[in-house]
Scaffold this active site. Structure first.
Site, PDB file in Angstrom:
ATOM      1  N   PHE A 166       0.816  -1.221   0.000  1.00 47.29           N
ATOM      2  CA  PHE A 166       0.000   0.000   0.000  1.00 47.29           C
ATOM      3  C   PHE A 166       0.852   1.275   0.000  1.00 47.29           C
ATOM      4  CE2 PHE A 166       0.948   0.364   4.298  1.00 47.29           C
ATOM      5  CZ  PHE A 166       0.075  -0.195   5.211  1.00 47.29           C
ATOM      6  N   GLU A 167       0.188   2.409  -0.295  1.00 46.68           N
ATOM      7  CA  GLU A 167       0.834   3.701  -0.566  1.00 46.68           C
ATOM      8  C   GLU A 167       1.763   3.584  -1.778  1.00 46.68           C
ATOM      9  OE1 GLU A 167      -0.713   5.595   1.022  1.00 46.68           O
ATOM     10  OE2 GLU A 167      -0.784   5.308   3.170  1.00 46.68           O
ATOM     11  N   GLY A 168       1.374   2.750  -2.717  1.00 43.02           N
ATOM     12  CA  GLY A 168       2.190   2.530  -3.909  1.00 43.02           C
ATOM     13  C   GLY A 168       3.136   1.368  -3.674  1.00 43.02           C
TER      14      GLY A 168
END
Length: 597
Positions: free
Chosen positions: A406-408
């Site tokens: 997550f968050e890229g």
């Protein structure tokens, strides 16, 4: 109020060229009494409200989660980044990182709910909301009487967030937007009261909206059955002709991508800080077990290969801690420039949050991979017991894995680092780097030295300098070969990104160790020195490998031969004994049964 930091002229990515002065670097050993008290308060909150729950802290319970958010609000944790005029403590990047770390020093599955609230849930409204929106929602959010969620991801748009399909259509009377579409993997969705939802106006204008839970047409799907973070709510969402007042449009139409990406940028610093707490916790759990477990008549912590694992976790965690608070310090400087009465608040917020996007991405990648290492080695130290749910390391291992996604994803972030630096170059924002690229090979050759290193950390300082020049040569060759086509060469982008990540890590550890020597002397800073030396030498060897990969791909013939010879010369260094260094580090960890500097 903490120390004001400005590490390198306010330019994100400038560390790839410039040296940073010690006085411009924040290290944890310089935290103020107020800052220490904030960390103490957060740790006590986790111990009293989360750790004591035992197995319940690993089980999803909506009411328990909402109660926990309310209790976090009662002790002021949710106002960490809230402007004072809305009942918070004021914008502060350092305080934000400290609380995110401290929330993760225990079972993190349930505290992820709090992290989602104070992070990407509230931040879009803080930075990009209208005065009316902030007045309506922020006081209740910081009190914990209402909960929030960030709804961006869709089944066909994860990393590629710009490809979302959820639509928003303005009604004929101009009073509402009608939302239709679906979202997936939305944290806190099971019980959140309001959602920051991203949709495209008329199919093109990427925009953000504040949507209240009870709005007709909004439905929440069942809880996802996840590998980890089982106490955290994760659901899908469906929008069927959801009627949202125009007053709930967040910012300007078509500007939602800026809010999303800048919120995620702040979120990447948050991930790094959270992973720091997780890594410290994993180490403490592991070393305590190693001191209790006896095999062949000895505590397993006395076995060299077990102690080496503990040393490696401690060293990586030390480096991560150095990176997180260095970044939080420079980030905090930008936040101090934001004036909530300024009519250009939206644009100023975007610039402030976006300046250090490279450094935040670095923290996210290095932090999540440090945590994965700590969790994986923690299971190995536990042996078969590490695979049993009764032992805490099992849940730490499962909970850690999502951090690289997550968050890229880390793959995306590696490429993002290189693409962002190249973009800054093309816009003339890093003229010093442009100059460095033009004579990179000659500069690298001239920097090589056979001078003896007489002072502590002299060689490590030299290796850092050489690392930056190696990066310049590799990046210059990649740009020469591919020019604008470089953005399609994912392997090269990733290898270049790894050099940048390791450079920032090396420099952060080195600056902290030097500053500790200045503050306390070499004898009292011996452990930090040992960890810095061990890490820099290993990281430097890895960087040589990344540079070779880049040159193999981007160069050929006599040019490649010359560059490889130059790289070989660059890799020469006086040897160190990593076994001795790590045994000393491990000894201290084993003695105190926790992370140690």
């Amino acid at each position: 109020m903490g120390k004001v930091i400005n590490s390198y002229g306010g330019k994100g990515g400038s560390f790839t060229i410039e040296n940073t002065n010690l006085e411009n670097v924040l290290i944890p050993e310089e935290f103020t009494e107020e800052q220490k008290m904030i960390m103490k308060t957060t740790k006590e909150f986790v111990e009293k409200e989360v750790t004591v729950l035992g197995e319940k802290a690993q089980q999803l319970n909506y009411q328990l989660s909402k109660d926990l958010v309310k209790k976090a609000g009662d002790v002021g944790l949710l106002g960490v980044c809230l402007p004072e005029e809305y009942g918070g403590l004021g914008l502060d990047g350092i305080r934000f990182a400290m609380i995110k770390e401290s929330l993760n020093l225990g079972p993190s599955s349930m505290t992820a709910t709090i992290g989602g609230q104070m992070g990407i849930g509230m931040l879009p409204i803080i930075f990009f909301g209208t005065a009316a929106q902030r007045e309506k929602y922020l006081p209740a959010l910081q009190e914990g009487t209402i909960t929030t969620s960030f709804a961006l991801t869709e089944s066909q748009s994860g990393t590629d967030a710009s490809s979302i399909k959820t639509s928003a259509t303005l009604t004929e009377d101009g009073k509402h937007y009608i939302l239709n579409g679906n979202k997936v993997f939305i944290t806190n969705a099971g019980f959140a009261d309001i959602f920051v939802v991203f949709a495209k106006i008329n199919g093109t204008g990427f925009s953000a909206f504040i949507v209240e839970r009870e709005t007709e047409g909004l439905s929440i799907g069942p809880e996802e059955k996840k590998m980890g973070l089982k106490a955290s709510s994760t659901c899908s969402m469906t929008f069927e002709d959801v009627k949202v007042p125009v007053e709930n449009l967040l910012g300007k139409p078509g500007e939602g991508h800026r809010f999303a990406f800048n919120t995620l940028n702040f979120g990447r610093l948050s991930v790094g800080a959270g992973c720091l707490g997780n890594s410290k916790h994993a180490l403490e759990v592991s070393v305590k077990y190693a001191n209790q477990r006896v095999q062949f008549g000895k505590k397993i912590s006395s076995f060299p290969l077990i102690s080496q694992k503990l040393a490696n976790i401690n060293i990586k965690t030390y480096v991560l801690e150095s990176m997180v608070y260095r970044t939080a310090g420079i980030f905090d400087e930008k936040l101090k420039e934001i004036n909530f009465s300024d009519p250009n608040l939206e644009e100023n917020s975007r610039k402030a949050i976006g300046e250090y996007m490279i450094e935040c991405a670095i923290n996210k990648v290095f932090g999540s991979e440090t945590l994965d290492y700590a969790a994986d080695e923690g299971v190995q130290i536990h042996g078969g017991y590490g695979y049993i749910q009764e032992y805490e390391i099992e849940s730490i291992y499962r909970d850690s894995r999502i951090k690289r996604i997550f968050e890229g994803t880390n793959e995306m972030n590696r490429m993002f680092i290189t693409k962002t630096l190249v973009k800054k170059l093309s816009k003339g924002q890093l003229p010093e780097l442009q100059v460095a690229l033009e004579d990179s090979e000659e500069s690298l050759q001239n920097s090589l030295t056979t001078i003896a290193f007489n002072q502590t950390l002299d060689q490590e300082t030299y290796l850092l300098s050489v690392t930056k020049k190696i990066y310049h040569m590799a990046l210059a060759q990649a740009l020469k070969t591919y020019d604008k086509g470089l953005e399609d060469e994912q392997e090269v982008l990733s290898d270049l990104g790894d050099i940048v990540i390791q450079t920032y890590a090396m420099e952060s550890a080195l600056l902290r160790a030097k500053k500790l020597v200045e503050l306390n002397g070499e004898e009292k800073s011996a452990n930090a020195i040992d960890m810095t030396v061990a890490f820099i030498h290993e990281a430097f060897d890895q960087i040589i490998g990344f540079a070779k990969n880049t040159l193999y791909t981007t160069s050929s013939g006599d040019t490649l031969d010359w560059q490889l010879n130059l790289l070989q010369e660059s890799s020469r260094k006086a040897p160190i004994n990593p076994v001795v260094l790590k045994r000393k580090v491990a000894k201290k960890v084993i003695e105190v049964e926790s992370y140690s500097v």
